[in-house]
Design an enzyme around this catalytic site. Sequence first.
Site, mmCIF file in Angstrom:
data_model
loop_
_atom_site.group_PDB
_atom_site.id
_atom_site.type_symbol
_atom_site.label_atom_id
_atom_site.label_comp_id
_atom_site.label_asym_id
_atom_site.label_seq_id
_atom_site.Cartn_x
_atom_site.Cartn_y
_atom_site.Cartn_z
ATOM 1 C CG HIS A 1 -3.620 4.433 81.744
ATOM 2 N ND1 HIS A 1 -3.231 5.558 81.052
ATOM 3 C CD2 HIS A 1 -4.168 4.881 82.906
ATOM 4 C CE1 HIS A 1 -3.511 6.645 81.768
ATOM 5 N NE2 HIS A 1 -4.089 6.260 82.900
ATOM 6 C CG LEU A 2 -7.173 -0.635 77.880
ATOM 7 C CD1 LEU A 2 -8.292 -1.051 76.938
ATOM 8 C CD2 LEU A 2 -7.212 -1.470 79.143
ATOM 9 N NE ARG A 3 0.298 1.001 81.019
ATOM 10 C CZ ARG A 3 0.328 2.193 81.611
ATOM 11 N NH1 ARG A 3 0.204 3.305 80.903
ATOM 12 N NH2 ARG A 3 0.498 2.277 82.917
ATOM 13 C CG ASN B 1 -0.866 7.208 78.872
ATOM 14 O OD1 ASN B 1 -1.948 6.646 78.791
ATOM 15 N ND2 ASN B 1 -0.006 6.977 79.847
ATOM 16 C CG HIS C 1 -6.532 10.640 88.775
ATOM 17 N ND1 HIS C 1 -6.151 11.949 88.845
ATOM 18 C CD2 HIS C 1 -5.868 10.114 87.718
ATOM 19 C CE1 HIS C 1 -5.305 12.197 87.856
ATOM 20 N NE2 HIS C 1 -5.113 11.110 87.167
ATOM 21 C CG ASN D 1 0.906 11.723 89.631
ATOM 22 O OD1 ASN D 1 0.500 12.421 90.551
ATOM 23 N ND2 ASN D 1 1.418 12.235 88.539
ATOM 24 C CG ASP E 1 -5.410 6.216 86.967
ATOM 25 O OD1 ASP E 1 -5.109 6.022 85.781
ATOM 26 O OD2 ASP E 1 -4.762 6.981 87.716
HETATM 27 ZN ZN LIG Z 1 -4.616 7.652 84.451
#
Ligand SMILES: [Zn+2]
Length: 454
Positions: free
Chosen positions: A64-66, A96, A245, A291, A318
């Site tokens: 996730h690089l935001r 996301n 995951h 999660n 992740d």
């Molecule tokens: Zn993830």
Amino acid sequence: MKPVLLSGGTLLDPSQNLNEVGDLLLADGEIAARGGAIEGPDDADVIDCDGLIVSPGFIDVHCHLREPGREDVETIATGARAAAAGGFTAVCAMPNTDPVTDNQASVGFIVRQAQRAAAARVYPIGAISVGQEGKVLAEFGEMVGAGAVAVSDDGKPVASAQLDDGKPVASAQLMRTALEYARTFKIPVIDHCEEPTLSDGGSMNEGIVSAQLGLKGIPAEAEEIMVIRDILLARLSGGHVHLAHVSTKGSVELIRWGKERGINVTAEACPHHLSLTEESVRDYDTNAKMNPPLRTAKDVEALREAVKDGTIDLIATDHAPHHYDEKEREFADAPNGIVGLETALAVAVTNLVEEGYLTFSDLVDRMACSPARLFKLPGGSLKRGAAADVTVFDPKARWKVDPSRFLSKGRNSPYNGMILVGRTACTIVAGSVVYRSGIPVRSREGEQMNRARG
Ligand SMILES: [Zn+2]
């Protein structure tokens, strides 16, 4: 660009059955030659790899690089540099972001930002549904045309994170359609397996520890119900489902069942699920909150065996940076996720190789060859003509994890202060050195001049 000669390292490439000491010459963005001792061109930069492993570049299919939306936490550039420092020559960025990566333009934005960063390659993953709302399928064809390599429902949409309404594809019908649609573009559907009504309100593994701590747990079944649903839908649709995951022993057994029947299911495990248990949550450390949650020692053992026997195809990080203040909340309210790009190799070496589960050759397969093969990405091989994406690492280096030294903007690591084994020495993407840790580069011209003078 000058050619690069990697001299005298152990060349390890399980896709070529290669495990021998030798030289590797990179030129024009490709692997140009391989052998015992390469004379090489006079203008080459020489990197002495004595005692180091030279392998195909690692590829992380889950991070996730935001960016866009939370550039305060990570950007594509900082994430790509952190990836390079971790030995990754390529990473796949989850959708996301804010806005969600669910169309051609947003995929194109990531591709452009990654080119500008000039570190690890970044491949976008598109959302399965518009806005990650789990209702209407996104336009897979447009996203693939713009550079997306997979679609996924992983991660909460940033805009709705506070509302806690981000959820994986709950509708089996939507997942079936996604698998059928993705099949026509030959891309995998990556599923975050979580049955939302069972996991609702949970913040750690459900079991004795959660009962003792008075925290609401997430049962293994919340994951396993979706794992078997996805395997059955892959059978029904003929599509490729990739399970993100995987964290439980039961999931491993279900994946094994699916693979034995020739169903097109692949799976990943994360370094934290392969090394830590729910015991890490005992002191309410929010850096142990993720999660799916950390599970039991039995689950960790089953996952390690599954990575060994190939039931779990690959290791993915992740990587999920969060702002310090957000992780400082009460355990139940803190966001899920930890940073992982700069510790993945060492956590894997320490827990899987040193513990006797994997050889270094297996490790390179799970971190480089297998991701390239399953996601149809360049790299994953040291054969002549392949992309010159190469990782050089020290298999024996012991180091203490200090998150303040991460190139990622994220500091949320459960490995803070731990001594781990295995460290990136040099990362090369398309023949350019994008990360180097102390290892010197010599110019061959200078060397020859010295010799002439000598
Ligand atoms: Zn993830």
